[in-house]
Design a protein around this motif. Structure first.
Motif, PDB file in Angstrom:
ATOM      1  N   SER A 178       0.848  -1.199   0.000  1.00  0.00           N
ATOM      2  CA  SER A 178       0.000   0.000   0.000  1.00  0.00           C
ATOM      3  C   SER A 178       0.878   1.241   0.000  1.00  0.00           C
ATOM      4  N   GLU A 185       1.301   4.747   0.839  1.00  0.00           N
ATOM      5  CA  GLU A 185       0.619   5.652   1.778  1.00  0.00           C
ATOM      6  C   GLU A 185       1.024   7.082   1.432  1.00  0.00           C
ATOM      7  N   LYS A 244      -1.852  -1.152  -3.671  1.00  0.00           N
ATOM      8  CA  LYS A 244      -2.919  -0.432  -2.972  1.00  0.00           C
ATOM      9  C   LYS A 244      -2.507   1.029  -2.858  1.00  0.00           C
ATOM     10  N   ASN A 289      -3.269   4.002  -0.195  1.00  0.00           N
ATOM     11  CA  ASN A 289      -3.883   4.301   1.105  1.00  0.00           C
ATOM     12  C   ASN A 289      -4.860   3.206   1.536  1.00  0.00           C
ATOM     13  N   GLY A 290      -4.433   1.980   1.375  1.00  0.00           N
ATOM     14  CA  GLY A 290      -5.193   0.859   1.933  1.00  0.00           C
ATOM     15  C   GLY A 290      -6.088   0.106   0.975  1.00  0.00           C
ATOM     16  N   ASP A 291      -6.517   0.750  -0.106  1.00  0.00           N
ATOM     17  CA  ASP A 291      -7.382   0.057  -1.075  1.00  0.00           C
ATOM     18  C   ASP A 291      -6.601  -0.254  -2.341  1.00  0.00           C
ATOM     19  N   LYS A 299       3.222  -1.729   3.826  1.00  0.00           N
ATOM     20  CA  LYS A 299       3.036  -0.309   3.503  1.00  0.00           C
ATOM     21  C   LYS A 299       4.344   0.353   3.122  1.00  0.00           C
TER      22      LYS A 299
END
Ligand code: BGC
Length: 758
Positions: free
Chosen positions: A165, A167, A199, A201-203, A514
């Protein structure tokens, strides 16, 4: 749903629609014969057509096609016309090879020079990458062939690229990682946009409603279809809901069934599926309008690849040895002189129509000079002193040594990142040993991304960055070495002095799922500017065999409205003896802004060709976005009144002229004051200021009393009270003086907010 294709969609069964939103093979859409819906063929990209004849195969040798230089090289031309021509040629090859959509260009930012796929991307600067993409796409699509703008978004590394992910804060996303996509989408409407694997930011990008629907489709008005990167879809239904229209590759019977089930159970609104089907149909029919098959002009495209490579090469160092003339014995050292290194590994790997061998091209241009050759280094990472010794003895007896140094595939490719910025130990030792005995040593590099040179650069006479130069690049190297062409490429990315200096180094490559983009806006020259850090070669840098002078700088208006923009012009004169091309760069510096901004940002450029003594006027337009930044609280691009410096430059580190202009913002911003707003924010907000300033004097004197400070003097705490309070929320300040207030601090703030928000 818009009218086009609505009727056709309504004739399709649920099963047909569910099948259409996933591919029929590795490279085709699902046709529906019953309704006359044809199949559409896609192929990689970006710098050549990788047409695999058997569409059920994924990595088979592709049909011969022109391998143009990769994006690091094409961006270094800064020549938008050439990029457009490359796009046109690519489209002709697509037509000949029966390809409807070419999977490119890639516009991801070079966040770190370690990114394994950087060779496929244009730049560390979103404006330059965006301009390149626009012209590439316009070129391809002008011939009725589609493109796929990729990889959307924040796909800036290979490490765990299928799942990590990224970020990234919203402002950084908008200003750095999305800006090139935005420009290309708005200005060219690519047939397709390819979402990335990672991903954001998480998605997953493939399931990211914010990226695919809110930003790409709603905000930017993207009309084409969103295709997944190959294997990027995890939850087909969630992806459809997020705006992912077409899953690739196919077929995926289970996923198709899931879509059918989801519609039947009510989990997925059929209108969502219909919209994706409509988008796919629109592009399929559009692409199939262009008749396919035939031949392309192999020689003409090879020549175009040659021209692009020549303009993309960057002369990094020259003590005057180049261009070569009159040498009697030239030692050519290095495997890549014989086995040209002209492209990278992975999905972009092209089966070239022919390849110019660098060695032969030197021979062809070297006149009567004697030419000798040594391999210099092995194919693998082993070390051979014998190869170095042989090279040294050859170099000793020659007048000039040309060292062809290619970064090997095991160090740089799609699929893995680099772990350092070094050449191999053998290559470094070879350069050092040869240059120690031969002062006329020229290093010719073939690589897709920066390498460090501190160990050896002082010892060599010249360095030519040849990039992954495409199939014809061997000719280009000789052209530049012998001065048949005056080099005119400039770096589209910074060459750092060392890896430890690079912006993302302490947040790379991430872990535990991440990767934090902790450097925010500050990648590339934005970072080195902020840190005032010396680099090996700055963004925008490149040498020529002639010199250019800048004069007579003008701006259309000294004061202007953001929506009107301004035009900057400058006279450029070729003050040397050889015809050449100069790349004029225009950077904007905001003197003062509420949020931190990079020291300067590229907002325009122009490439101009000049004969010796000739002068031409270059004009560059700046618009609203040249001065704006993305404000995450307002969720929009804003400008602020004030002074801006316009920097006319030969590189990011070579500012030739400066003009200061005054911008008047036309942006009407809503008032965002709330319970947490600080005293300074109240004072700076135009509406807040009106309501709050009568109250402010009272707050100030009350606060002095509360803190035991005499009026007009220093306070009892040895600090300036207002300096101390300025950045505290008004509500918190009032709380300290509660006893002197007529009502509770919270009520007082609530009253003020009521006045402000009406
Ligand atoms: C790459 C894409 C490419 C696709 C099809 C993926 O692995 O990331 O860039 O277009 O494969 O080959």
């Amino acid at each position: 749903m818009s009218e086009d294709f609505k009727t056709l969609v309504s004739k399709m069964t649920l099963e047909e629609k569910a099948a259409l939103v996933t591919g029929a093979s590795n490279w085709t859409t699902t046709p529906v014969e019953r309704l006359g819906i044809p199949e559409m063929v896609v192929s990689d990209g970006p710098h050549g057509v990788r047409r695999i004849e058997d569409v059920t195969a994924i990595a088979q040798k592709s049909l011969p096609a022109t391998c143009f230089p990769t994006a690091s090289c094409t961006a270094s031309t800064w020549n938008v016309d050439l990029i457009k021509q490359m796009g046109e040629a690519l489209a002709e090859e697509c037509i000949a090879l029966n390809v409807d959509v070419l999977l490119g260009p890639g516009v991801n930012m070079k966040r770190s020079p370690l990114g394994g796929r950087n060779f496929e991307y244009f730049s560390e600067d979103p404006f330059l990458a965006g301009e390149m993409a626009v012209n590439f796409i316009n070129g391809v699509q002008s011939k009725g062939v589609g493109t796929s703008l990729k990889h959307y978004a924040a796909n800036n590394q290979e490490f765990q690229r299928f799942c990590i992910s990224s970020e990234v804060d919203e402002r950084t996303l908008r200003e750095i990682y999305l800006a090139a996509f935005e420009k290309a989408v708005k200005e060219t409407q690519p047939y397709t946009v390819m979402c990335s694997y990672n991903k954001v930011n998480g998605d997953y990008a493939s399931e990211n409603y914010h990226l695919l629907t809110e930003i790409l489709k709603n905000e930017w008005g993207f009309e084409g279809l969103v295709v997944s990167d190959w294997g990027a879809v995890h939850d087909r239904v969630k992806a459809l809901k997020a705006g992912l229209d077409w899953e690739m590759p196919g077929p995926q019977a289970q996923r198709t069934q899931k879509v059918i089930d989801a519609v039947r159970s009510g989990e997925l609104d059929e209108s969502v599926l219909d919209e994706s089907v409509r988008r796919i149909l629109r592009i399929v029919f559009k692409a199939r309008q262009t008749p396919k098959n035939g031949k392309f002009d192999v020689d003409a495209h090879h020549e175009l690849a040659h021209q692009i490579a020549t303009e993309g090469m960057v002369l990094l160092k020259n003590n005057g040895l180049l261009p070569l003339k009159g040498h009697e014995h030239i030692a050519i050292i290095g495997r890549s002189a014989e086995a040209a290194h002209f492209q990278g590994g992975g999905s972009s790997h092209i089966n070239p129509t022919k390849v110019a061998v660098p060695f032969n091209e030197v021979k062809a241009q070297a006149g009567a000079a004697e030419i000798t050759f040594a391999e210099g280094y092995p194919t693998d990472n082993s070390f051979s002193q014998a190869m170095i010794d042989k090279s040294v003895s050859l170099a000793k007896s020659a007048d000039v040594a040309l060292l062809y140094i290619a970064l090997p595939g095991f160090k740089e490719s799609e699929g893995y990142d680099r772990t350092d910025l070094d050449l191999t130990d053998q290559q470094v030792a070879l350069i050092k040993a040869v240059s120690a005995i031969q002062p006329n040593t020229v290093v010719v590099l073939n690589n897709g991304a920066p390498v460090v040179m501190n160990d050896w650069i002082d010892g060599v006479a010249a360095v030519l960055e040849g990039w992954m130069m495409g199939q014809a690049g061997g000719v280009s190297i000789a052209d530049v070495l012998f001065g048949r062409v005056n080099p005119s490429g400039k770096l589209a990315e910074t060459f750092p002095a060392k890896l430890a200096d690079t912006p993302a180094v302490i947040n790379w490559p991430g872990g535990a799922g991440k990767v934090y983009y902790g450097e925010g806006l500050f990648i590339g020259y934005r970072y080195y500017d902020a840190k005032k850090m010396p680099v090996l070669f700055p963004f925008g840098y490149g040498l020529s065999y002639t010199t250019f002078a800048y004069s007579n700088t003008k701006v259309s208006k000294k004061s202007f409205k953001d929506t009107d923009g301004v035009t900057v012009s400058v006279d450029v004169t070729n003050t040397g003896k050889m015809a050449g091309k100069e790349i004029v760069q225009l950077y904007v510096h905001d003197q003062k802004s509420k949020l931190v901004r990079p020291e300067k940002e590229l907002k325009g450029f122009a490439k101009v060709e000049l004969k010796p003594g000739e002068t031409k006027t270059v004009s560059i337009k700046l618009d609203f976005r040249s001065f704006a930044y993305y404000h995450p609280s307002y969720n929009q691009w804003i400008t602020e009144d004030g002074e801006f410096d316009l920097l006319i430059a030969a590189s990011s580190a070579d500012i030739r002229e400066k003009l200061t202009v005054t911008l008047e913002s036309t942006v009407n911003l809503p008032c965002l004051l709330n319970k947490e707003s600080t005293i300074r924010e109240w004072m700076e907000d135009p509406i807040g200021n009106k309501v709050f300033s009568p109250f402010f004097a009272q707050v100030e004197s009350l606060s002095r009393k509360a803190f035991g400070a005499e009026e007009g003097s220093d306070d009892g705490m040895g600090a300036d009270i207002m300096m101390m309070f300025g950045d505290m929320p008004l509500a918190s300040v009032l709380l300290f003086m509660q006893s002197a207030l007529p009502k509770s601090a919270d009520d007082m703030v609530a009253d003020l907010l009521k006045q402000v928000h009406g």
